[in-house]
Scaffold this active site. Structure first.
Site, PDB file in Angstrom:
ATOM      1  N   TYR A 110       1.667   5.056   1.825  1.00 29.20           N
ATOM      2  CA  TYR A 110       1.997   5.157   3.114  1.00 29.20           C
ATOM      3  C   TYR A 110       0.238   6.051   3.540  1.00 29.20           C
ATOM      4  O   TYR A 110      -0.429   6.830   2.751  1.00 29.20           O
ATOM      5  CB  TYR A 110       3.156   6.001   3.112  1.00 29.20           C
ATOM      6  CG  TYR A 110       4.200   5.972   2.982  1.00 29.20           C
ATOM      7  CD1 TYR A 110       4.944   4.046   3.933  1.00 29.20           C
ATOM      8  CD2 TYR A 110       5.469   6.006   2.327  1.00 29.20           C
ATOM      9  CE1 TYR A 110       6.297   3.689   4.106  1.00 29.20           C
ATOM     10  CE2 TYR A 110       6.936   5.534   2.551  1.00 29.20           C
ATOM     11  CZ  TYR A 110       6.890   4.100   3.811  1.00 29.20           C
ATOM     12  OH  TYR A 110       8.544   3.780   3.162  1.00 29.20           O
ATOM     13  N   PHE A 168       7.482   2.779  -1.671  1.00 24.70           N
ATOM     14  CA  PHE A 168       8.562   2.694  -0.219  1.00 24.70           C
ATOM     15  C   PHE A 168       9.414   4.106  -0.247  1.00 24.70           C
ATOM     16  O   PHE A 168       9.773   4.909   0.661  1.00 24.70           O
ATOM     17  CB  PHE A 168       9.925   1.920  -0.356  1.00 24.70           C
ATOM     18  CG  PHE A 168       9.878   0.156  -0.198  1.00 24.70           C
ATOM     19  CD1 PHE A 168       9.265   0.225   1.242  1.00 24.70           C
ATOM     20  CD2 PHE A 168       9.239  -0.125  -1.327  1.00 24.70           C
ATOM     21  CE1 PHE A 168       8.733  -1.582   1.651  1.00 24.70           C
ATOM     22  CE2 PHE A 168       8.934  -1.718  -1.168  1.00 24.70           C
ATOM     23  CZ  PHE A 168       8.714  -2.095  -0.139  1.00 24.70           C
ATOM     24  N   ASP A 216       0.779  -1.253   0.087  1.00 22.56           N
ATOM     25  CA  ASP A 216      -0.101  -0.485  -0.445  1.00 22.56           C
ATOM     26  C   ASP A 216       0.192   1.033  -0.107  1.00 22.56           C
ATOM     27  O   ASP A 216       2.137   0.926   0.292  1.00 22.56           O
ATOM     28  CB  ASP A 216      -0.750   0.245   1.826  1.00 22.56           C
ATOM     29  CG  ASP A 216      -2.051  -1.089   1.166  1.00 22.56           C
ATOM     30  OD1 ASP A 216      -2.562  -1.277  -0.149  1.00 22.56           O
ATOM     31  OD2 ASP A 216      -2.614  -1.314   2.325  1.00 22.56           O
ATOM     32  N   HIS A 224      10.286  -8.896   3.573  1.00 24.81           N
ATOM     33  CA  HIS A 224       9.764  -7.529   3.852  1.00 24.81           C
ATOM     34  C   HIS A 224      10.631  -6.978   4.547  1.00 24.81           C
ATOM     35  O   HIS A 224      11.868  -7.102   6.184  1.00 24.81           O
ATOM     36  CB  HIS A 224       8.278  -7.128   4.304  1.00 24.81           C
ATOM     37  CG  HIS A 224       8.148  -5.304   3.951  1.00 24.81           C
ATOM     38  ND1 HIS A 224       8.061  -4.827   5.104  1.00 24.81           N
ATOM     39  CD2 HIS A 224       7.450  -5.695   2.735  1.00 24.81           C
ATOM     40  CE1 HIS A 224       7.445  -3.391   4.087  1.00 24.81           C
ATOM     41  NE2 HIS A 224       6.676  -3.953   3.077  1.00 24.81           N
TER      42      HIS A 224
END
Length: 320
Positions: free
Chosen positions: A164, A175, A162, A284
């Site tokens: 942020y 990211f 997703d 992750h």
């Protein structure tokens, strides 16, 4: 009969044709015909002299109106409803603003943009916004990744989940955060691994736009999210869209690097042809999992090694 008389007769004939069909012509201040044709300027005379019978043309006009398809919703309509008229295009709010997408992507993504699920997704996003919910990233940045990294310039794909969901963070790149925003924990861990892998120190910001401009497609699985609600737009259609993005790259490009961090990214990458592309996987970079295999995975040097082996220039991974 002089020219002015011809013009007058033409107007009378038009009004008579309306009367014969049962349509009453009632002049108003804005449509009042000048009784004295001497008052007509040349442009008025030309317009009236070339006037077509509106009743005669009515059937064909109605047919054209019925046959004219509704205009396709552009990418900018997804959140902001950019089906607004051109006269609204200069409004100061987001309504009517087109989301930018680089030209090469438009041709490769024409099918998903016209698919019914995208219409449903568009309606969902507009309803959410109309209902007072705050959606990230802003509408004009949803497709920022495609704007910065043209289809034929992609060398590496880093797949996120997703955007942020905090205020001011998301700006359309996985990211990455907008300039001036403190890097979130996952990005700080990415920087830590970048330094251990290539010796590149923390750049002092969290904006990865330079990666994108150098050929790194920073793609999230879902391209929007509700403020403060992680995963809130999952299952609404974005996954199908980004599946088509990956399939297009997989089928039409060769020797790309796909970096898949975490189970969700790896599940999404099952269709990638490993004989045509190189896939790098690990857990992750989240603080919850980074110590279980992300640190020490050296994804950046791995990517550059493959690019060089396939005759391509390596990525400059310095975010500055």
């Amino acid at each position: 009969m002089n020219e002015n008389q011809k013009v007058r007769r033409s107007v009378i004939n038009q009004l008579e044709s309306l009367s014969l069909t049962g349509i009453t012509y009632i002049p108003t201040k804005t449509t009042q015909i000048k009784e004295n044709t001497q008052d007509l300027d040349p442009s008025d005379s030309a317009k009236i002299a070339t006037m077509n019978n509106p009743v005669k043309n009515l059937p064909s006009m109605m047919k054209k109106a019925e046959e004219k398809p509704a205009s396709n919703q552009e990418a900018g309509a997804l959140v902001n409803g950019s089906t607004a008229n051109k006269k609204d295009s200069n409004r100061s709010d987001d309504t009517g603003r087109n989301i930018k997408i680089e030209a090469s992507w438009k041709s490769h993504l024409a099918r998903p943009f016209s698919a019914p699920y995208m219409t449903t997704l568009s309606s969902f996003l507009r309803e959410e916004k109309t209902g007072g919910k705050r959606i990230y990233p802003p509408g004009n940045l949803i497709f920022r990744a495609f704007e910065l990294t043209p289809f034929d310039s992609v060398k590496v794909v880093i797949l996120g989940q997703d955007p942020y969901h905090g205020p001011g963070q998301a700006h359309g790149l996985s990211f990455s955060v907008a300039a001036g925003v403190q890097p979130p924990p996952s990005l700080r861990n990415i920087y830590r691994e970048l330094e251990e892998d290539l010796g590149i120190k923390h750049p002092g910001h969290g904006n990865l736009e330079n990666w994108a401009r150098r050929g790194v497609l920073l793609l999230n699985t879902c391209l929007t999210v509700e403020e403060g609600q992680a995963g809130s737009h999952q299952g609404k259609g974005w996954e199908r869209f980004t599946d088509e993005v990956i399939c297009s790259l997989n089928d039409e490009r060769q020797n790309l690097v796909f970096i898949l961090w975490g189970r969700k990214a790896q599940d999404k990458g099952t269709a990638i042809d490993r004989s045509r592309h190189h896939v790098i996987t690990s857990v992750h970079p989240s603080p919850l999992s980074a110590s279980n295999g992300f640190f020490g995975s050296k994804p950046f040097s791995q990517a550059n090694t493959y690019l060089k082996e396939t005759g391509q220039l390596p990525i400059d991974w310095n975010p500055n």
